[in-house]
Design a protein around this motif. Structure first.
Motif, PDB file in Angstrom:
ATOM      1  N   GLU A   1       2.738  -0.835 -10.719  1.00  0.00           N
ATOM      2  CA  GLU A   1       2.591  -1.885 -11.748  1.00  0.00           C
ATOM      3  C   GLU A   1       1.139  -2.236 -11.999  1.00  0.00           C
ATOM      4  O   GLU A   1       0.745  -2.515 -13.132  1.00  0.00           O
ATOM      5  CB  GLU A   1       3.362  -3.131 -11.307  1.00  0.00           C
ATOM      6  CG  GLU A   1       4.883  -2.965 -11.326  1.00  0.00           C
ATOM      7  CD  GLU A   1       5.611  -4.064 -10.582  1.00  0.00           C
ATOM      8  OE1 GLU A   1       6.835  -4.178 -10.753  1.00  0.00           O
ATOM      9  OE2 GLU A   1       4.947  -4.827  -9.826  1.00  0.00           O
ATOM     10  N   ALA A   2       0.329  -2.213 -10.949  1.00  0.00           N
ATOM     11  CA  ALA A   2      -1.074  -2.608 -11.072  1.00  0.00           C
ATOM     12  C   ALA A   2      -1.989  -1.458 -11.453  1.00  0.00           C
ATOM     13  O   ALA A   2      -3.170  -1.678 -11.744  1.00  0.00           O
ATOM     14  CB  ALA A   2      -1.553  -3.228  -9.759  1.00  0.00           C
TER      15      ALA A   2
ATOM     16  N   LEU B   1       3.796  -2.702  -2.315  1.00  0.00           N
ATOM     17  CA  LEU B   1       2.925  -3.764  -2.804  1.00  0.00           C
ATOM     18  C   LEU B   1       1.453  -3.413  -2.617  1.00  0.00           C
ATOM     19  O   LEU B   1       1.097  -2.599  -1.760  1.00  0.00           O
ATOM     20  CB  LEU B   1       3.248  -5.072  -2.068  1.00  0.00           C
ATOM     21  CG  LEU B   1       4.656  -5.619  -2.280  1.00  0.00           C
ATOM     22  CD1 LEU B   1       4.863  -6.882  -1.446  1.00  0.00           C
ATOM     23  CD2 LEU B   1       4.911  -5.914  -3.761  1.00  0.00           C
ATOM     24  N   THR B   2       0.617  -4.040  -3.420  1.00  0.00           N
ATOM     25  CA  THR B   2      -0.810  -3.707  -3.457  1.00  0.00           C
ATOM     26  C   THR B   2      -1.552  -4.287  -2.257  1.00  0.00           C
ATOM     27  O   THR B   2      -2.300  -5.274  -2.356  1.00  0.00           O
ATOM     28  CB  THR B   2      -1.444  -4.218  -4.764  1.00  0.00           C
ATOM     29  OG1 THR B   2      -1.046  -5.589  -4.973  1.00  0.00           O
ATOM     30  CG2 THR B   2      -1.022  -3.392  -5.942  1.00  0.00           C
TER      31      THR B   2
ATOM     32  N   ALA C   1       2.113  -7.495  -7.350  1.00  0.00           N
ATOM     33  CA  ALA C   1       2.416  -6.268  -8.097  1.00  0.00           C
ATOM     34  C   ALA C   1       2.529  -5.102  -7.133  1.00  0.00           C
ATOM     35  O   ALA C   1       1.944  -5.092  -6.047  1.00  0.00           O
ATOM     36  CB  ALA C   1       1.304  -5.986  -9.101  1.00  0.00           C
ATOM     37  N   THR C   2       3.316  -4.107  -7.516  1.00  0.00           N
ATOM     38  CA  THR C   2       3.331  -2.857  -6.781  1.00  0.00           C
ATOM     39  C   THR C   2       2.127  -2.016  -7.220  1.00  0.00           C
ATOM     40  O   THR C   2       1.462  -2.317  -8.213  1.00  0.00           O
ATOM     41  CB  THR C   2       4.618  -2.065  -7.057  1.00  0.00           C
ATOM     42  OG1 THR C   2       4.640  -1.702  -8.448  1.00  0.00           O
ATOM     43  CG2 THR C   2       5.857  -2.907  -6.737  1.00  0.00           C
TER      44      THR C   2
END
Length: 336
Positions: free
Chosen positions: A330-331, A36-37, A326-327
């Motif tokens: 993904e981001a 995750l971000t 978002a991961t």
């Protein structure tokens, strides 16, 4: 189909046989958390909560959609010993308040989107005074456990159990001393706010009860020293484990009910998290015995499930971040 117990041993065996967490879901949630971000560990205990919750719900990306609050109410014969600052009639009055939506727990349940139900257990027939006799006979204990078991909605995804019962910190203190040992006075607090004379009567009642009911196994401790609403909480928390529904524990009385399960099975409360540490004197020590670190510390001593309901917001925050963020991939953010 709903299980109907014919003996307390059937309840005990069903609880002990319940499965634990889904290891694959927990591992998947842990792997997702690492992607995750955010910097590793930046969400602190929220990360651990999300992974714990995912393991019990059987998915690496869980949601909370159907939290349930159940309030159980019972009256206690030991209240005749003058152990509470309020008369037993208040239990009936507060049940009406719960059902009318006027109590603190109603507001908190509504705030966090939880369905609430109220179960009054034979309020016109208090348990026996445990200083002179067992609080319940075996049939009464079984009936109370069954009420709690049946009250859990299989469609719920978080469970909170609350209670109402004038004088019930006295049986809770007696149970905790019987189950965990230690100095009797250390388990006896002021509950609803008794004065020094009331505290002395409370200590005397617990001392007499423990002397009368020595050497009991956990279920017998519940029967001889507990109460119907306490036993119902034990039943509900046990059923939640079978259904893999995570439980947020409330205060001292709820944790006394949970202690029975912890004594039956060392891993029996792995599906539980302590919502808060209350202002009741012995609650910190009880949480230590249960191996639980509370999510909140706000000086609450209301019961009803109120502290656990507040902690529901923390758990919802943990799940929202875990499943909604978002991961890095993904981001489009560099992971470093």
């Amino acid at each position: 189909m709903m299980t109907q117990f014919t003996d307390v041993s059937e309840f005990q065996n069903a609880f002990i046989a319940a499965a634990g967490q889904d290891a694959a879901s927990r591992q998947g949630a842990s792997q997702r958390n690492a992607q995750l971000t955010k910097p590793p560990g930046a969400l602190g205990r929220l990360e651990d909560l999300a992974i714990w919750y995912a393991g019990w719900r059987g998915t690496d990306r869980p949601r909370i959609a159907a939290p349930q609050v159940i309030v159980f109410a019972g009256n206690h014969g030991v209240a005749a010993q003058g152990v509470s600052a309020f008369p037993p009639e208040v239990t009936v009055q507060m049940v009406a308040n719960f059902r009318a939506g006027g109590a603190a727990i109603n507001q908190l349940a509504k705030l966090f989107g939880a369905q609430i139900s109220v179960h009054a257990l034979d309020l016109d027939r208090p348990t026996e005074d445990f200083t002179t006799a067992p609080a319940m006979d075996k049939a009464e204990l079984l009936a109370a456990l069954q009420v709690g078991w049946d009250a859990v909605d299989p469609a719920s995804d978080v469970l909170i159990t609350g209670e109402m019962g004038i004088g019930n910190t006295t049986p809770a203190a007696a149970m905790c001393c019987a189950l965990w040992g230690g100095d009797i006075a250390g388990w006896v607090g002021r509950g609803t706010g008794v004065d020094d004379a009331g505290l002395a009567r409370k200590l005397d009642a617990v001392t007499k009860g423990l002397a009368l009911h020595q050497g009991r196994d956990p279920m017998e401790v519940l029967r001889c020293l507990g109460g119907r609403e306490i036993a119902a909480m034990t039943g509900a928390i046990a059923r939640a484990r079978l259904l893999r529904i995570p439980v947020i524990l409330d205060g001292f009385i709820c944790c006394a009910a949970a202690s029975v399960l912890a004594k039956l099975l060392p891993t029996g409360l792995d599906h539980c998290v302590a919502g808060h540490v209350s202002a009741e004197t012995a609650h910190p020590a009880l949480l230590h015995h249960l191996g639980q670190e509370p999510l909140l510390s706000l000086g609450l001593r209301l019961g009803e499930g109120s502290g656990a309901a507040l902690a529901l917001g923390v758990l919802q925050g943990a799940i929202a971040c875990h499943s909604g963020m978002a991961t890095f991939a993904e981001a489009g953010v560099a992971a470093g």
